[in-house]
Motif scaffolding. Structure first.
Motif, PDB file in Angstrom:
ATOM      1  N   LYS A  59      45.999 -15.008  28.763  1.00  0.00           N
ATOM      2  CA  LYS A  59      45.054 -15.841  29.507  1.00  0.00           C
ATOM      3  C   LYS A  59      45.176 -15.283  31.158  1.00  0.00           C
ATOM      4  O   LYS A  59      44.083 -15.172  31.713  1.00  0.00           O
ATOM      5  N   GLU A  62      43.092 -12.148  31.174  1.00  0.00           N
ATOM      6  CA  GLU A  62      41.780 -12.380  30.853  1.00  0.00           C
ATOM      7  C   GLU A  62      41.051 -12.783  32.459  1.00  0.00           C
ATOM      8  O   GLU A  62      40.101 -12.300  32.717  1.00  0.00           O
ATOM      9  N   SER A  63      41.910 -13.363  33.153  1.00  0.00           N
ATOM     10  CA  SER A  63      41.650 -13.752  34.498  1.00  0.00           C
ATOM     11  C   SER A  63      41.322 -12.549  35.363  1.00  0.00           C
ATOM     12  O   SER A  63      40.378 -12.376  36.310  1.00  0.00           O
ATOM     13  N   TYR A  64      42.178 -11.704  35.103  1.00  0.00           N
ATOM     14  CA  TYR A  64      42.152 -10.299  35.898  1.00  0.00           C
ATOM     15  C   TYR A  64      40.729  -9.512  35.791  1.00  0.00           C
ATOM     16  O   TYR A  64      40.247  -9.105  36.766  1.00  0.00           O
ATOM     17  N   THR A  66      37.809 -11.182  34.849  1.00  0.00           N
ATOM     18  CA  THR A  66      36.722 -11.834  34.957  1.00  0.00           C
ATOM     19  C   THR A  66      36.744 -12.164  36.484  1.00  0.00           C
ATOM     20  O   THR A  66      36.025 -11.371  37.168  1.00  0.00           O
ATOM     21  N   LYS A  67      37.191 -13.414  36.747  1.00  0.00           N
ATOM     22  CA  LYS A  67      36.929 -13.880  38.233  1.00  0.00           C
ATOM     23  C   LYS A  67      37.834 -13.149  39.290  1.00  0.00           C
ATOM     24  O   LYS A  67      37.401 -13.507  40.138  1.00  0.00           O
ATOM     25  N   ARG A  68      38.752 -12.335  38.807  1.00  0.00           N
ATOM     26  CA  ARG A  68      39.711 -11.836  39.671  1.00  0.00           C
ATOM     27  C   ARG A  68      39.394 -10.246  39.659  1.00  0.00           C
ATOM     28  O   ARG A  68      40.369  -9.480  40.397  1.00  0.00           O
ATOM     29  N   THR A 127      44.224 -16.403  44.197  1.00  0.00           N
ATOM     30  CA  THR A 127      43.486 -17.176  43.230  1.00  0.00           C
ATOM     31  C   THR A 127      44.516 -17.094  42.009  1.00  0.00           C
ATOM     32  O   THR A 127      43.878 -17.501  40.858  1.00  0.00           O
ATOM     33  N   SER A 128      45.675 -17.080  42.132  1.00  0.00           N
ATOM     34  CA  SER A 128      46.694 -17.676  40.827  1.00  0.00           C
ATOM     35  C   SER A 128      46.715 -19.199  40.508  1.00  0.00           C
ATOM     36  O   SER A 128      46.792 -19.951  41.531  1.00  0.00           O
ATOM     37  N   ASP A 129      47.089 -19.302  39.435  1.00  0.00           N
ATOM     38  CA  ASP A 129      47.400 -20.694  39.041  1.00  0.00           C
ATOM     39  C   ASP A 129      48.870 -21.085  39.187  1.00  0.00           C
ATOM     40  O   ASP A 129      49.130 -22.320  39.302  1.00  0.00           O
TER      41      ASP A 129
END
Length: 252
Positions: A59, A62-64, A66-68, A127-129
């Motif tokens: 996950k 995946e964020s790397y 896509t949005k990041r 932008t990290s969770d």
């Protein structure tokens, strides 16, 4: 080379292997410069296999892409430049034999790569969770920025001893990134070998959420350990190398 320098070189070699094995090779393997290909490779994996059927790292990856991705692409590219060339600046024979043609030009490239890592790393952190990741990364970015400023300043002024002092500190603090990979290997390895005092055991049939929670804790704890290790070892090395005060301009 004294014992302290041998320890430092051995540590840097081990960390270089860690950063290659866990980050650089995997990014080359999924073609990080090709977002669509990288995502396809990630989507083909059922889980990351770290703890049970965890998907935490999938996950995050995946964020790397896509949005990041706007932060991730330049961050990885500049990091690859840094990790594959910075150590050449630490070899005295190269530094002295090719001071103008090699050392200074490569130094400019490396300092730019560090600056790009700072800016894009801050973007990834914000932008990290994970709030632990965010706080520690921003703190490290500020610390490295401080070192970068003085390393550049004293290079321009041709104050070699102070330039060396701040470059070594910057190199040491940046090892927080490779130490994070090192501590991840240690924590995950110890967990998978059955040494499970810090984290709950995931039995067969444990939910993905439960497994991901354990991996997230390991990831957060590796960030804390890596930063502490990098800073403490760096300050110890500098205190042994230069003493407790900044070297004077006229120091030989």
């Amino acid at each position: 080379m004294n014992g302290r320098d041998k320890f430092a070189v051995t540590t840097l070699v081990i960390l270089h292997i860690c950063i290659w094995a866990t980050s650089i090779l995997s990014n080359f393997g999924i073609h990080y410069w090709n977002k669509e290909h990288a995502l396809q490779v990630l989507y083909e994996k059922a889980n990351d296999g770290v703890v049970g059927n965890s998907t935490f790292f999938l996950k995050v990856s995946e964020s790397y892409f896509t949005k990041r991705y706007a932060y991730y692409l330049p961050h990885v590219t500049s990091a690859i430049i840094w990790w594959n060339f910075y150590f050449l600046q630490l070899i005295p024979k190269l530094r002295h034999a090719f001071k103008k043609a090699f050392h200074r030009r490569l130094g400019r490239v490396l300092m730019v790569s560090v600056f790009v890592q700072i800016v894009t790393g801050a973007g990834l952190a914000l932008t990290s969770d994970s709030k632990v990741f965010t706080l520690i990364s921003i703190w490290l970015a500020l610390a490295v920025t401080y070192c970068l400023y003085y390393a550049w300043k004293f290079a321009i002024e041709r104050d070699i001893q102070r330039h060396k002092f701040w470059v070594l500190r910057m190199v040491g603090y940046l090892q927080g990134l490779s130490f994070q990979r090192f501590w991840m290997i240690v924590l995950i390895g110890s967990y998978q070998m059955g040494w499970r005092g810090l984290y709950p055991t995931m039995e067969a049939g444990s939910t993905v959420e439960a497994c991901n929670s354990v991996v997230k804790d390991i990831f957060d704890h590796s960030m804390i350990l890596s930063t502490l290790t990098a800073v403490y070892l760096t300050e110890w090395y500098l205190s042994e190398e230069f003493g407790m005060t900044l070297p004077s301009k006229n120091m030989k």
